[in-house]
Design a protein around this motif. Structure first.
Motif, PDB file in Angstrom:
ATOM      1  N   GLN A 189       0.796  -0.945  -0.194  1.00  0.00           N
ATOM      2  CA  GLN A 189      -0.302   0.358  -0.169  1.00  0.00           C
ATOM      3  C   GLN A 189       0.804   0.971  -0.076  1.00  0.00           C
ATOM      4  O   GLN A 189       1.966   1.016   0.433  1.00  0.00           O
ATOM      5  N   THR A 190       0.102   2.514  -0.260  1.00  0.00           N
ATOM      6  CA  THR A 190       0.914   3.496  -0.454  1.00  0.00           C
ATOM      7  C   THR A 190       1.312   3.986   1.234  1.00  0.00           C
ATOM      8  O   THR A 190       0.468   3.800   1.982  1.00  0.00           O
ATOM      9  N   GLY A 221      -8.280  -1.170  -4.518  1.00  0.00           N
ATOM     10  CA  GLY A 221      -6.657  -1.147  -4.568  1.00  0.00           C
ATOM     11  C   GLY A 221      -6.407   0.929  -4.224  1.00  0.00           C
ATOM     12  O   GLY A 221      -4.969   1.570  -4.881  1.00  0.00           O
ATOM     13  N   LEU A 222      -7.497   1.348  -3.967  1.00  0.00           N
ATOM     14  CA  LEU A 222      -7.429   2.386  -4.170  1.00  0.00           C
ATOM     15  C   LEU A 222      -6.197   3.011  -3.229  1.00  0.00           C
ATOM     16  O   LEU A 222      -5.640   4.338  -3.265  1.00  0.00           O
ATOM     17  N   THR A 223      -5.650   2.359  -2.328  1.00  0.00           N
ATOM     18  CA  THR A 223      -4.893   2.777  -1.341  1.00  0.00           C
ATOM     19  C   THR A 223      -2.834   2.294  -1.618  1.00  0.00           C
ATOM     20  O   THR A 223      -2.417   2.274  -0.912  1.00  0.00           O
ATOM     21  N   ALA A 224      -3.462   1.135  -3.102  1.00  0.00           N
ATOM     22  CA  ALA A 224      -2.098   0.855  -3.425  1.00  0.00           C
ATOM     23  C   ALA A 224      -1.834   1.759  -3.705  1.00  0.00           C
ATOM     24  O   ALA A 224      -1.750   2.924  -3.566  1.00  0.00           O
ATOM     25  N   SER A 243     -14.400   5.515  -6.804  1.00  0.00           N
ATOM     26  CA  SER A 243     -13.594   4.705  -7.116  1.00  0.00           C
ATOM     27  C   SER A 243     -13.523   3.865  -5.077  1.00  0.00           C
ATOM     28  O   SER A 243     -12.915   2.840  -4.846  1.00  0.00           O
ATOM     29  N   HIS A 250      -7.109   2.989 -10.062  1.00  0.00           N
ATOM     30  CA  HIS A 250      -8.144   3.059  -9.850  1.00  0.00           C
ATOM     31  C   HIS A 250      -8.359   4.727  -9.243  1.00  0.00           C
ATOM     32  O   HIS A 250      -9.512   4.268  -8.224  1.00  0.00           O
ATOM     33  N   ARG A 281     -13.208  -2.400   3.355  1.00  0.00           N
ATOM     34  CA  ARG A 281     -12.914  -2.164   4.911  1.00  0.00           C
ATOM     35  C   ARG A 281     -14.332  -2.290   5.754  1.00  0.00           C
ATOM     36  O   ARG A 281     -14.021  -1.684   7.500  1.00  0.00           O
ATOM     37  N   PRO A 316      -2.548   8.482  -5.318  1.00  0.00           N
ATOM     38  CA  PRO A 316      -2.762   7.334  -5.364  1.00  0.00           C
ATOM     39  C   PRO A 316      -4.001   7.711  -5.854  1.00  0.00           C
ATOM     40  O   PRO A 316      -4.742   6.953  -6.162  1.00  0.00           O
ATOM     41  N   VAL A 360      -7.702   5.468   6.486  1.00  0.00           N
ATOM     42  CA  VAL A 360      -8.782   5.011   5.452  1.00  0.00           C
ATOM     43  C   VAL A 360      -7.017   4.856   4.427  1.00  0.00           C
ATOM     44  O   VAL A 360      -6.623   4.014   3.720  1.00  0.00           O
ATOM     45  N   LEU A 361      -7.055   6.240   3.532  1.00  0.00           N
ATOM     46  CA  LEU A 361      -6.409   6.368   2.093  1.00  0.00           C
ATOM     47  C   LEU A 361      -5.060   6.779   2.684  1.00  0.00           C
ATOM     48  O   LEU A 361      -3.881   7.505   2.018  1.00  0.00           O
ATOM     49  N   ARG A 362      -4.391   6.363   3.653  1.00  0.00           N
ATOM     50  CA  ARG A 362      -3.171   6.441   4.337  1.00  0.00           C
ATOM     51  C   ARG A 362      -2.122   8.161   3.881  1.00  0.00           C
ATOM     52  O   ARG A 362      -1.177   7.836   4.147  1.00  0.00           O
ATOM     53  N   LYS A 363      -2.630   9.097   4.538  1.00  0.00           N
ATOM     54  CA  LYS A 363      -2.145  10.628   4.099  1.00  0.00           C
ATOM     55  C   LYS A 363      -2.151  10.635   4.970  1.00  0.00           C
ATOM     56  O   LYS A 363      -4.084  11.295   5.517  1.00  0.00           O
ATOM     57  N   LEU A 412     -13.347   0.244  -1.737  1.00  0.00           N
ATOM     58  CA  LEU A 412     -13.294   0.005  -0.248  1.00  0.00           C
ATOM     59  C   LEU A 412     -13.908   0.255   0.142  1.00  0.00           C
ATOM     60  O   LEU A 412     -14.156   0.011   1.495  1.00  0.00           O
TER      61      LEU A 412
END
Ligand code: SF4
Ligand code: ZN
Lengths: 418, 599
Positions: free
Chosen positions: A249-250, A273-276, B247, B238, B255, B232, B445-448, B251
């Motif tokens: 993942q990113t 895979g949006l978080t890839a 998109s 995606h 989750r 991303p 969730v989106l890791r940012k 996810l």
């Protein structure tokens, strides 16, 4: 929260960037906490943390070659009246832009720098100290600090070679360089002659493939082949439910891939895979266009440094090398031996994105072992598992390191003669 | 006014529909710098009227652009609409795309403040410094595409913003549609316009935003675009640029955060077959978006209908138990045509469905939407009742627990049991049930900028507070919140400084954001909002979500939630009841409300 602080302090030491027990990490939610007690820098940390209203703060002193390169660049910036060091590698430049330099342990100046940027370099009593702040978690401070250390290391060595090519190395610079080089031996010990034992493929199912990815990712970090444990790793794997592109993942740490591998479908019918990784598009194109089954991507320092060394000192493309270099370039060993193309490309999918340059280079001629992206890092491929991909990573970095010092020595000789 | 002004125009337009007067007024420097623009400026214009009822002639409807509007800064063409929400009674606001902010700015205004009430439906037409009022009686009752078509006949260029039938018929979650496809959907801002008999606003401007340091701006833009391209979520395989916010659909379901059956469950088994990819296969959308944005996150199907945003896509399927893509498409289109907020519309349907146990067929869903907006058709009566919102509907049937809302604003399509920062941000949002105030999904969730543990409150109180400050500043520059999944205020501060010529760091913008948040808290507090309103529906603390063997989704631990909320209050400088303290208000340079002076 305290376990997080201890974890990232330990990671800095494990990466060889700081002495064990030295980094000070502080976190502030409702309450304040530190990774260790009795640090004389605590009151400074508190002032900065409260002044910023941030969640986390790190103060850490790099050691060895990281200290020496960071100090040299920061001092030079101050002497030239610059407020910051500009990183040479493009990934750090993308995310950190520049590294402000603060002269002295001055709370107000540190606050000023950290209101502008994620991290700064503090020069204090002849040493360089890193400060970094985070708005959501201590991990941010670790990422920033290790990126800063990596950026300075790369920038210093790249600049030395560039200046050597221009015949601009004074004897004082040469002496400084020799001293810094001597500090590299400790790093060298992290790069063994032979690759570690890795799981062999083909993998029977996605779980096995994941286990191999986790193992390979950890090996990349343990061998110092990436900064701040970022990079990415993927595997093309058939399953009963269809073919998957398993990818880290990113923002995942390569040494902690458990639970952070995204199962993207090769047929593209799902967006889970949006978080890839931001390089998913490139990985997908590499699998679509060639025989590779695995891809490893790290930021080995000398591969990155060497990718930025170019003989065309008056090239009209200067300044855009990282994204638009039009000259076919490569790192070459003996004739018939190592040949690793170098391509330009920025992170991700923009008009200059490496998704446009990397896949054609890696899939050309029936598939290449590896390609270096200018000023960024190395991508290697594996035929069935990660053993060959990892071996290439290691081989290229060893070669690039030797080649780097060969080039410097050759230029020194030339300059001495001329 | 002396010297050239950069960024802002330094003027705003005040229009009184009762008298037909309009005034072009200066926007003083200290107000500009204190509140920036957009949402901040909206709060400033609202603050002396915030306790009036929504149908009071003096209640302002504010449309504000900001210093970055009309510049090359990525995703900065949006504007903010603000008033008091007729749905919630709290402040109501929405960020909206299209050309509204851009044209207003080009016409020479940082903001438009509409007050008064017209006797009959009217329109406001602004062409640079010329302001006209028109009779809009012939536009009432029409679906919004017809309104746009009629107005475009004599105003082919510029921006048009209009309400739909919902706003004319008292629906409390009526929206304002902008340039056909963009909507200020939430909080019932359309009804505020409807109560004023304001049908539409058309703006065309020929000016330009002045930039102090074009080279500096170009450098900032390059930094921001490079980060966006590295994201991303925005530009990836995606990402939103390819599939729109849809998109998020796969996810959220994977989750176990997809609100299903009115939030009774968090996983919708048919989801993988009706995901963004399925829409792309079926409707072959062309990508559209706001002017000057590289993401272009909107989709338009071949037959001209807008593809649903993630929230509508999820709520018109999982939330109401619908497995048909075409029904979600049609429901979304109905909302656009009728001027309804799709989130509140779907939530109200889901609430009614849970209360009665009734399953919906397609005809019934559409008939109820029509009823909500027009009080007409086969479901006129029930529709009218539902049009007052889920909270009002559920309460009137003695089941307030079935309204999945905070402060009366229906929750978007992210289940808070799957992300505890999100749970806290829903609760304390000044707007009510919305993730937009702090967007913790970014890290949970989106890791940012980095990933955080979504099932933990550790560190969340402070990070929610700082994210609220950041988004308040972003809404005031204004920039689209999506871009903050890639860039940060660090880069936008550089753009702001280059545009305005004012030295500013991310830290300065955060401080402005903090002030803007506190101002909103003050306005809500004056309307009686306290800690009891900073809470989530009971369900989330007592019922589990739909976990998987390796992914349990337990109820949110109530005590931990309360502790995190208390920590948030402390960090934000509020008292134990969630009310602003005098010290905090003073520190941020805001006036202490007059009505509290005596107390
Ligand atoms: S990301 Fe989408 S909503 Fe945001 S500015 Fe761009 S097009 Fe508009
Ligand atoms: Zn990389």
């Amino acid at each position: 929260m305290n376990d997080q602080l201890a974890k990232y302090a330990a990671k800095l030491a494990d990466a060889g960037l700081c002495a064990p027990g030295e980094p000070l990490l502080a976190a502030l939610d409702a309450e304040l906490s530190f990774n260790h007690a009795g640090d004389p820098r605590q009151s400074l940390a508190v002032e900065v943390l409260l002044g910023l209203g941030a969640s986390a703060l790190l103060l850490a002193e790099p050691i060895g070659a990281c200290q020496a390169t960071m100090y040299a660049l920061a001092r030079e910036a101050l002497e030239q009246g610059e407020a910051a060091v500009i990183p040479g590698d493009c990934e750090t430049r993308t995310f950190l832009h520049d590294l402000p330099v603060v002269n002295g342990l001055d709370t107000a100046l540190i606050l000023q720098a950290l209101r502008r940027r994620k991290g700064c370099i503090i020069l204090h009593q002849g040493r360089a100290l890193m400060a970094a702040a985070g708005s959501v978690s201590p991990e941010q401070t670790f990422v920033t600090a290790s990126s800063m250390a990596f950026a300075c290391f790369v920038a210093y060595f790249a600049k030395h070679l560039r200046d050597a090519r221009a015949g601009q190395i004074t004897s004082a610079r040469r002496a400084e360089f020799a001293a810094i080089r001597a500090l590299l031996d400790a790093d060298m010990a992290r790069l063994p002659q032979t690759a570690p034992e890795l799981l062999s493929g083909p993998f029977a199912n996605a779980d096995q493939a994941r286990a191999a990815m986790i193992q390979a990712g950890r090996a990349v970090v343990e061998h110092g082949l990436v900064d701040s444990s970022f990079g990415n790793v993927s595997c093309r794997q058939s399953t009963t439910g269809g073919e998957l592109l398993l990818i880290s993942q990113t923002g995942s740490a390569l040494d902690e891939l458990g639970g952070v591998i995204d199962p993207c479908r090769m047929d593209g019918t799902s967006c889970v895979g949006l978080t890839a990784s931001s390089e998913l598009t490139a990985h997908k194109a590499i699998y679509d266009g060639g025989p590779a089954k695995t891809i490893l991507h790290g930021h080995p320092r000398f591969a990155v440094i060497l990718s930025m060394d170019c003989e065309k000192l008056d090239c009209p493309g200067l300044g855009n090398c990282h994204r638009a270099c039009a000259t076919p370039r490569a790192v070459n060993g003996d004739p018939g031996g190592l040949h690793i193309p170098i391509v330009p490309g920025e992170v991700g999918t923009g008009p200059f994105g490496l998704c446009n340059t990397l896949p054609p280079a890696l899939t050309s001629g029936g598939g290449q072992r590896g390609v270096i992206v200018y000023g960024h890092g190395l991508f290697t491929t594996g035929a069935v598992d990660f053993r060959d991909a990892f071996a290439t990573l290691l081989e290229v970095e060893r070669f690039c390191r030797d080649e780097y010092f060969r080039r410097v020595a050759g230029l020194d000789q030339q300059n001495d003669a001329g | 006014m002396t010297g050239q002004l950069f960024g802002w125009t330094g003027r705003y337009l005040r229009v009184d529909l009762s008298t037909g007067a309009s005034e072009n007024l200066p926007l003083p420097e200290d107000i500009r710098q204190t509140f920036l623009g957009g949402r901040g400026l909206g709060g400033f214009f609202l603050r002396d009227f915030a306790t009036l009822p929504c149908d009071h002639p003096d209640m302002p409807l504010i449309i504000a652009s900001g210093p970055l509007t009309g510049t090359n800064s990525p995703a900065s063409s949006r504007c903010h609409i603000m008033s008091r929400s007729p749905l919630t009674g709290a402040i109501g606001d929405a960020s909206v795309g299209g050309r509204l902010g851009l044209e207003l700015k080009h016409a020479g205004y940082d903001a438009l403040v509409v007050t008064g009430q017209a006797n009959t439906p009217c329109g406001i037409e602004i062409d640079d410094h010329e302001v006209r009022f028109t009779d809009a009686t012939n536009l009432t009752g029409l679906p919004t595409p017809d309104v746009f078509a009629k107005l475009r006949a004599h105003r082919p260029t510029g921006c048009i913003a209009t309400t739909g039938p919902a706003a004319e018929n008292g629906c409390r979650f009526a929206s304002i549609m902008v340039d056909t496809y963009h909507s200020a959907a939430r909080c019932g801002l359309g009804l505020v316009a409807g109560l004023k008999n304001l049908k539409y606003i058309a703006v065309r401007g020929t000016g330009a935003t002045q930039v102090a340091d074009p080279a500096g701006l170009a450098a900032a833009v390059e930094d921001i675009e490079r980060l966006a391209n590295a994201s991303p979520a925005l530009m990836g395989q995606h990402g939103f640029a390819r599939y729109g916010t849809g998109s998020l659909y796969d996810l959220m379901d994977s989750r176990r955060m997809m609100p299903t059956d009115n939030f009774a469950r968090t996983h919708f088994p048919p989801a993988p077959g009706i995901n963004a990819y399925a829409y792309a296969q079926r409707y072959h959308p062309v990508r559209r978006g706001c002017p000057g944005c590289l993401v272009q996150c909107k989709g338009l199907s071949g037959d001209g209908r807008p593809l649903p945003e993630y929230e509508a896509m999820s709520h018109f399927t999982a939330l109401i138990g619908n497995e048909m893509i075409e029904l979600a498409m049609r429901a979304t289109d109905f909302c656009a045509c009728l001027g309804l907020d799709p989130v509140s519309a779907a939530s109200t349907l889901a609430c009614h469905r849970e209360r009665t146990g009734e399953d919906y067929g397609p005809d019934r869903v559409l008939a109820l939407l029509l009823g909500m907006a027009t009080s007409q058709g086969p479901e006129a009566e029930l529709g009218r009742e539902l049009g007052q919102g889920a909270a009002s509907y559920a309460a009137s049937h003695g089941r307030p627990d079935l309204a999945m809302s905070v402060k009366g604003l229906d929750l978007p399509a992210y289940d808070p049991r799957g992300a505890y920062g999100l749970a806290l941000s829903y609760a304390v949002s000044t707007q009510g049930g919305s993730h937009l105030r702090a967007n913790p999904l970014s890290h949970e969730v989106l890791r940012k900028p980095v990933a955080t543990d979504r099932f933990s409150f550790s560190g969340k109180a402070r990070s929610i507070k700082s994210a609220e400050d950041m988004l308040a500043a972003a809404d005031s520059l204004p920039i689209c919140r999506h871009l903050l999944l890639a860039a940060s205020l660090e880069e936008y501060a550089k753009a702001f400084a280059a545009v305005t010529g004012l030295p500013a760091t991310a830290g300065d913008l955060l401080l402005a954001g903090e002030r803007i948040c506190m101002q909103e808290r003050l306005l809500n507090a004056q309307n009686g909002f306290t800690a009891k309103d900073d809470d989530l529906p009971q369900r989330f603390f007592t019922e589990s979500g739909s976990g998987a063997p390796d992914l349990p989704v337990p109820p949110i631990p109530r005590q931990d939630f309360l502790a995190a909320r208390a920590a948030y209050y402390r960090i934000r400088g509020l008292d134990l009841n969630g009310l602003p303290t005098r010290d905090t208000v003073q520190r941020l340079g805001l006036p202490w409300p007059k009505q509290w002076e005596r107390a």
